[in-house]
Design a protein around this motif. Structure first.
Motif, PDB file in Angstrom:
ATOM      1  N   GLU A  67      -2.603  -1.806 -11.134  1.00 60.95           N
ATOM      2  CA  GLU A  67      -2.092  -0.608 -11.807  1.00 60.95           C
ATOM      3  C   GLU A  67      -1.244   0.265 -10.871  1.00 60.95           C
ATOM      4  O   GLU A  67      -0.822   1.363 -11.240  1.00 60.95           O
ATOM      5  N   GLY A  68      -1.014  -0.237  -9.652  1.00 51.06           N
ATOM      6  CA  GLY A  68      -0.188   0.516  -8.707  1.00 51.06           C
ATOM      7  C   GLY A  68      -0.926   1.624  -7.982  1.00 51.06           C
ATOM      8  O   GLY A  68      -0.308   2.596  -7.520  1.00 51.06           O
ATOM      9  N   LEU A  69      -2.248   1.468  -7.856  1.00 54.16           N
ATOM     10  CA  LEU A  69      -3.061   2.486  -7.198  1.00 54.16           C
ATOM     11  C   LEU A  69      -3.688   1.952  -5.920  1.00 54.16           C
ATOM     12  O   LEU A  69      -4.067   0.788  -5.838  1.00 54.16           O
ATOM     13  N   ASP A  70      -3.787   2.817  -4.951  1.00 57.35           N
ATOM     14  CA  ASP A  70      -4.456   2.516  -3.686  1.00 57.35           C
ATOM     15  C   ASP A  70      -5.647   3.459  -3.596  1.00 57.35           C
ATOM     16  O   ASP A  70      -5.486   4.650  -3.312  1.00 57.35           O
ATOM     17  N   VAL A  71      -6.857   2.953  -3.899  1.00 60.42           N
ATOM     18  CA  VAL A  71      -8.021   3.829  -3.925  1.00 60.42           C
ATOM     19  C   VAL A  71      -8.729   3.853  -2.572  1.00 60.42           C
ATOM     20  O   VAL A  71      -8.847   2.836  -1.892  1.00 60.42           O
TER      21      VAL A  71
ATOM     22  N   ALA B 258       0.830  -1.204   0.000  1.00 62.20           N
ATOM     23  CA  ALA B 258       0.000   0.000   0.000  1.00 62.20           C
ATOM     24  C   ALA B 258       0.863   1.251   0.000  1.00 62.20           C
ATOM     25  O   ALA B 258       0.515   2.264  -0.606  1.00 62.20           O
ATOM     26  N   ALA B 259       1.999   1.175   0.705  1.00 61.03           N
ATOM     27  CA  ALA B 259       2.897   2.330   0.780  1.00 61.03           C
ATOM     28  C   ALA B 259       3.522   2.649  -0.574  1.00 61.03           C
ATOM     29  O   ALA B 259       3.841   3.797  -0.875  1.00 61.03           O
ATOM     30  N   ASP B 260       3.694   1.611  -1.401  1.00 61.37           N
ATOM     31  CA  ASP B 260       4.298   1.812  -2.725  1.00 61.37           C
ATOM     32  C   ASP B 260       3.309   2.366  -3.735  1.00 61.37           C
ATOM     33  O   ASP B 260       3.697   2.984  -4.725  1.00 61.37           O
ATOM     34  N   ARG B 261       2.016   2.128  -3.509  1.00 59.63           N
ATOM     35  CA  ARG B 261       1.016   2.509  -4.483  1.00 59.63           C
ATOM     36  C   ARG B 261       0.618   3.983  -4.342  1.00 59.63           C
ATOM     37  O   ARG B 261       0.677   4.556  -3.256  1.00 59.63           O
ATOM     38  N   THR B 262       0.182   4.580  -5.445  1.00 57.97           N
ATOM     39  CA  THR B 262      -0.290   5.963  -5.451  1.00 57.97           C
ATOM     40  C   THR B 262      -1.728   6.006  -4.956  1.00 57.97           C
ATOM     41  O   THR B 262      -2.592   5.279  -5.460  1.00 57.97           O
ATOM     42  N   LYS B 263      -2.000   6.866  -4.002  1.00 59.87           N
ATOM     43  CA  LYS B 263      -3.337   6.944  -3.429  1.00 59.87           C
ATOM     44  C   LYS B 263      -4.232   7.858  -4.261  1.00 59.87           C
ATOM     45  O   LYS B 263      -3.847   8.973  -4.615  1.00 59.87           O
ATOM     46  N   ILE B 264      -5.424   7.368  -4.570  1.00 64.93           N
ATOM     47  CA  ILE B 264      -6.440   8.152  -5.261  1.00 64.93           C
ATOM     48  C   ILE B 264      -7.714   8.108  -4.425  1.00 64.93           C
ATOM     49  O   ILE B 264      -8.229   7.034  -4.109  1.00 64.93           O
ATOM     50  N   ARG B 265      -8.236   9.271  -4.080  1.00 67.39           N
ATOM     51  CA  ARG B 265      -9.451   9.366  -3.270  1.00 67.39           C
ATOM     52  C   ARG B 265     -10.660   9.551  -4.196  1.00 67.39           C
ATOM     53  O   ARG B 265     -10.744  10.545  -4.900  1.00 67.39           O
ATOM     54  N   ILE B 266     -11.568   8.568  -4.159  1.00 70.58           N
ATOM     55  CA  ILE B 266     -12.770   8.619  -4.985  1.00 70.58           C
ATOM     56  C   ILE B 266     -13.965   9.005  -4.118  1.00 70.58           C
ATOM     57  O   ILE B 266     -14.145   8.480  -3.019  1.00 70.58           O
ATOM     58  N   GLY B 267     -14.795   9.895  -4.645  1.00 68.89           N
ATOM     59  CA  GLY B 267     -16.066  10.208  -4.004  1.00 68.89           C
ATOM     60  C   GLY B 267     -17.194   9.764  -4.925  1.00 68.89           C
ATOM     61  O   GLY B 267     -17.310  10.267  -6.044  1.00 68.89           O
ATOM     62  N   GLU B 268     -17.990   8.796  -4.488  1.00 67.38           N
ATOM     63  CA  GLU B 268     -19.130   8.337  -5.295  1.00 67.38           C
ATOM     64  C   GLU B 268     -20.386   9.050  -4.817  1.00 67.38           C
ATOM     65  O   GLU B 268     -20.590   9.233  -3.618  1.00 67.38           O
ATOM     66  N   VAL B 269     -21.243   9.433  -5.756  1.00 69.93           N
ATOM     67  CA  VAL B 269     -22.417  10.224  -5.431  1.00 69.93           C
ATOM     68  C   VAL B 269     -23.401   9.456  -4.547  1.00 69.93           C
ATOM     69  O   VAL B 269     -24.135  10.043  -3.752  1.00 69.93           O
ATOM     70  N   THR B 270     -23.423   8.132  -4.674  1.00 70.53           N
ATOM     71  CA  THR B 270     -24.228   7.268  -3.808  1.00 70.53           C
ATOM     72  C   THR B 270     -23.670   5.856  -3.910  1.00 70.53           C
ATOM     73  O   THR B 270     -22.901   5.547  -4.816  1.00 70.53           O
TER      74      THR B 270
ATOM     75  N   PHE C 261      -5.603   4.695 -13.609  1.00 63.68           N
ATOM     76  CA  PHE C 261      -6.973   4.622 -13.089  1.00 63.68           C
ATOM     77  C   PHE C 261      -7.930   4.178 -14.208  1.00 63.68           C
ATOM     78  O   PHE C 261      -8.755   3.276 -14.028  1.00 63.68           O
ATOM     79  N   THR C 262      -7.789   4.803 -15.368  1.00 68.52           N
ATOM     80  CA  THR C 262      -8.659   4.488 -16.507  1.00 68.52           C
ATOM     81  C   THR C 262      -8.410   3.073 -17.014  1.00 68.52           C
ATOM     82  O   THR C 262      -9.350   2.370 -17.412  1.00 68.52           O
ATOM     83  N   ASN C 263      -7.164   2.640 -16.988  1.00 71.38           N
ATOM     84  CA  ASN C 263      -6.842   1.257 -17.367  1.00 71.38           C
ATOM     85  C   ASN C 263      -7.613   0.274 -16.484  1.00 71.38           C
ATOM     86  O   ASN C 263      -8.187  -0.714 -16.969  1.00 71.38           O
TER      87      ASN C 263
END
Length: 336
Positions: free
Chosen positions: A59-63, A27-39, A240-242
């Protein structure tokens, strides 16, 4: 095994473990992306699949996923920097643009391509015709929101004036609409899933039509972010898109049972058979987009819907608010 071989084997095992960890990343290696879903909605199945099947991690992301409860709150969170990416209706990016934002919100990956609501009748109707709604009490969605606009667009297409031909109720909060209908408000209701299926299974109403089918394809729910964030984090947006595209292909290819299993961790309080029924209903009517492209024809249909509802000051520039380069690259590069 010889004594000299045991230390060597231990070293090889350790090296293999390190190599495996390097491939998957911590998790520390991955890039963090914060998602907000409308519901929180089964309607957004590809998003949950991307998480549960590990496509974001690959893809190396921590969402970090947060439910921001409503289009206004979701957009406020995005504009203030509380989240990095929003999953919300495309109309919100147009509203921000109408207000003259210097940092436009860009649609970069589509998730759903139809409206997600259904027409539910209090009584069972064997041969339904839209003209039956005339003179009835209709429990609709919040004014200015995409469900309401798609609903009114459909009604007008069917020759019904929502303001004159119906007793239209629009002052009930989104979360309270199912309870209001179940308690006796309205002859018909425009309702999201899984509430529509729950109402049907409880014998309190009957799904008789789909606003998603009737209003046509449009970029109903899209991942979007501020242009400044995309410009500074283009590599992460591509990854992210991938992941989103991998999930879309997975949803398109897998049977309903597999999709249901992938979604259950996000809907632990919902009966599995309800989730399964909703997934099938959305899959059958092609609500889940099969790729992340925000199509210009669908974008124009969205603005037609907004214009018909009187919510569009002027038509928004597709080229300004939509960036398909990440989606196109995902389609070209993600392994088949």
């Amino acid at each position: 095994m010889g004594k000299t071989m045991k230390p060597l084997l231990a070293v090889l095992v350790a090296l293999a473990a390190v190599a495996l960890a390097a491939c998957s990343g911590t998790a520390a290696d991955r890039t963090k992306i914060r998602i907000g879903e409308v519901t929180r909605s089964i309607f957004y199945a590809p998003q949950y699949v991307a998480i549960s099947q590990g496509f974001f991690k690959d893809e190396g992301l921590d969402v970090e996923l947060t439910t921001t409860a409503g289009g206004d709150k979701t957009m406020t969170a995005l504009l203030s920097g509380a989240i990095d990416v929003a999953l919300v209706g495309s109309e919100t990016s147009i509203y921000v643009n109408q207000q003259g934002s210097g940092d436009p919100v860009i649609n970069f990956a589509q998730v759903t391509q139809t409206d997600g609501t259904f027409l539910v009748s209090r009584k069972k109707i064997d041969k339904f015709d839209w003209s039956m709604l005339k003179g009835s009490t209709f429990l609709g969605q919040r004014k200015g929101g995409m469900p309401q606009m798609a609903g009114e667009f459909t009604l007008k297409k069917k020759g019904i004036d929502p303001q004159k031909d119906l007793k239209l109720i629009q002052n009930v909060d989104f979360a309270n609409i199912p309870a209001a209908f179940a308690s006796g408000t309205g002859d018909y209701v425009q309702m999201f899933e899984p509430q529509a299926t729950v109402i049907e299974k409880e014998g309190k109403g009957f799904v008789i039509a789909s606003f998603g089918v009737e209003s046509g394809q449009l970029p109903y729910t899209v991942f979007m972010s501020k242009k400044s964030f995309i410009d500074k984090n283009s590599k992460s947006i591509q990854k992210f898109t991938n992941a989103v595209y991998k999930a879309q292909r997975w949803v398109a290819e897998k049977p309903v049972d597999d999709i249901t299993a992938a979604l259950m961790p996000f809907f632990a309080d919902t009966d599995k058979e309800i989730v399964k029924a909703v997934v099938k209903r959305y899959k059958d009517q092609a609500s889940f987009a099969t790729d992340p492209i925000v199509d210009e024809k669908e974008w124009n249909n969205l603005q037609d819907v907004m214009q018909a509802a009187g919510e569009l000051q002027q038509r928004a520039d597709y080229g300004k608010l939509v960036n398909n380069t990440f989606a196109q690259k995902a389609i070209e590069t993600v392994k088949k």
